[in-house]
Scaffold this motif. Structure first.
Motif, short mmCIF file in Angstrom:
data_model
loop_
_atom_site.label_atom_id
_atom_site.label_comp_id
_atom_site.label_asym_id
_atom_site.label_seq_id
_atom_site.Cartn_x
_atom_site.Cartn_y
_atom_site.Cartn_z
N PHE A 103 118.11 149.83 161.62
CA PHE A 103 117.92 150.17 160.21
C PHE A 103 117.76 148.92 159.34
O PHE A 103 116.92 148.90 158.43
N ILE A 104 118.53 147.89 159.61
CA ILE A 104 118.41 146.64 158.83
C ILE A 104 117.06 145.98 159.08
O ILE A 104 116.39 145.52 158.15
N TYR A 105 116.64 145.95 160.34
CA TYR A 105 115.33 145.37 160.69
C TYR A 105 114.20 146.12 160.00
O TYR A 105 113.28 145.51 159.46
N LEU A 106 114.28 147.45 160.01
CA LEU A 106 113.25 148.27 159.36
C LEU A 106 113.19 147.97 157.86
O LEU A 106 112.10 147.81 157.29
N LYS A 107 114.32 147.87 157.22
CA LYS A 107 114.37 147.61 155.78
C LYS A 107 113.77 146.24 155.45
O LYS A 107 112.97 146.10 154.51
N ILE A 108 114.13 145.21 156.21
CA ILE A 108 113.62 143.87 155.96
C ILE A 108 112.11 143.80 156.18
O ILE A 108 111.38 143.24 155.37
N LYS A 109 111.65 144.36 157.29
CA LYS A 109 110.22 144.29 157.61
C LYS A 109 109.36 145.11 156.65
O LYS A 109 108.26 144.70 156.30
N THR A 110 109.86 146.28 156.21
CA THR A 110 109.07 147.07 155.27
C THR A 110 108.97 146.37 153.92
O THR A 110 107.91 146.39 153.30
N ASP A 111 110.05 145.74 153.49
CA ASP A 111 109.98 144.97 152.24
C ASP A 111 108.99 143.81 152.36
O ASP A 111 108.23 143.53 151.43
N LYS A 112 108.98 143.16 153.52
CA LYS A 112 108.05 142.07 153.74
C LYS A 112 106.60 142.56 153.73
O LYS A 112 105.72 141.92 153.13
N GLU A 113 106.33 143.69 154.38
CA GLU A 113 104.97 144.23 154.41
C GLU A 113 104.49 144.63 153.02
O GLU A 113 103.34 144.39 152.65
N ILE A 114 105.37 145.22 152.23
CA ILE A 114 104.99 145.60 150.86
C ILE A 114 104.73 144.35 150.03
O ILE A 114 103.77 144.31 149.24
N LYS A 115 105.52 143.31 150.21
CA LYS A 115 105.30 142.06 149.47
C LYS A 115 103.98 141.42 149.87
O LYS A 115 103.22 140.96 148.99
N ILE A 116 103.65 141.40 151.14
CA ILE A 116 102.37 140.83 151.58
C ILE A 116 101.22 141.64 151.01
O ILE A 116 100.21 141.08 150.55
N PHE A 117 101.35 142.97 151.01
CA PHE A 117 100.29 143.82 150.47
C PHE A 117 100.08 143.57 148.98
O PHE A 117 98.94 143.40 148.52
N THR A 118 101.16 143.52 148.22
CA THR A 118 101.01 143.31 146.78
C THR A 118 100.49 141.91 146.47
O THR A 118 99.69 141.74 145.54
N ASP A 119 100.91 140.91 147.25
CA ASP A 119 100.38 139.56 147.05
C ASP A 119 98.88 139.51 147.31
O ASP A 119 98.13 138.88 146.56
N ARG A 120 98.42 140.13 148.39
CA ARG A 120 96.99 140.16 148.68
C ARG A 120 96.22 140.91 147.60
O ARG A 120 95.13 140.51 147.21
N LEU A 121 96.81 141.99 147.10
CA LEU A 121 96.15 142.77 146.06
C LEU A 121 96.04 141.96 144.77
O LEU A 121 95.00 141.97 144.11
N LEU A 122 97.08 141.19 144.43
CA LEU A 122 97.04 140.35 143.24
C LEU A 122 96.11 139.16 143.42
O LEU A 122 95.47 138.71 142.47
N ASP A 123 96.02 138.62 144.65
CA ASP A 123 95.09 137.53 144.93
C ASP A 123 93.65 137.96 144.72
O ASP A 123 92.83 137.19 144.24
N LEU A 124 93.34 139.20 145.07
CA LEU A 124 91.99 139.71 144.85
C LEU A 124 91.68 139.79 143.37
O LEU A 124 90.55 139.59 142.95
N ASP A 125 92.69 140.07 142.56
CA ASP A 125 92.49 140.14 141.12
C ASP A 125 92.19 138.77 140.54
O ASP A 125 91.42 138.63 139.61
N LYS A 126 92.79 137.72 141.11
CA LYS A 126 92.55 136.36 140.62
C LYS A 126 91.12 135.91 140.90
O LYS A 126 90.51 135.23 140.08
N PHE A 127 90.60 136.30 142.07
CA PHE A 127 89.27 135.82 142.45
C PHE A 127 88.15 136.70 141.91
O PHE A 127 87.00 136.29 141.90
N ASN A 128 88.47 137.91 141.48
CA ASN A 128 87.41 138.80 140.94
C ASN A 128 87.44 138.87 139.45
O ASN A 128 88.27 138.69 138.74
#
Length: 128
Positions: A103-128
């Motif tokens: 359960f702890i591993y799942l919580k940490i990894k899901t938070d990491k995946e959401i952070k990577i997704f939002t960072d990539r989404l915001l990076d696209l906003d900077k370049f477009n």
């Protein structure tokens, strides 16, 4: 607070460009999207479900890993009940620690995946 993305054409184009630029694979429909990061090994997916006028973002295991995880948790719970009855505390402690670790591993990894997704989404906003 759950992360969310407002549903508008600009954000849908950004999510679509994540797929076309080969950062993620997945699909987008009117009321949800599901993305899997193109990174080996990756067993997690990003799911956005429409509620009101924004997508609520969550992350979990891919379908196959989720099924395997649920089967193993059921086996561990049944085994833990059995070892509780026969009073084998060492094995019971091992099962409980393993389930907590999962359960702890799942919580940490899901938070990491959401952070990577939002960072990539915001990076696209900077370049477009």
């Amino acid at each position: 607070m759950k992360p969310s993305i407002v549903k508008n054409d600009k954000n849908l184009r950004r999510i679509n460009s994540l797929i076309t630029n080969n950062f993620y694979s997945g699909f987008i429909v009117d009321d949800k999207f599901e993305l899997i990061r193109n990174h080996f090994p990756n067993n997690f997916r990003i799911i956005g479900i429409l509620s009101d006028r924004s997508f609520e973002i969550k992350s979990d295991y891919k379908a196959t890993m989720s099924i395997i995880r649920k089967i193993l948790l059921i086996i561990f719970v049944i085994s833990a009940i059995y070892f509780l009855i026969i009073q084998n505390w060492l094995v019971l402690t091992f099962f409980i620690v393993f389930i907590l670790f999962d359960f702890i591993y799942l919580k940490i990894k899901t938070d990491k995946e959401i952070k990577i997704f939002t960072d990539r989404l915001l990076d696209l906003d900077k370049f477009n």
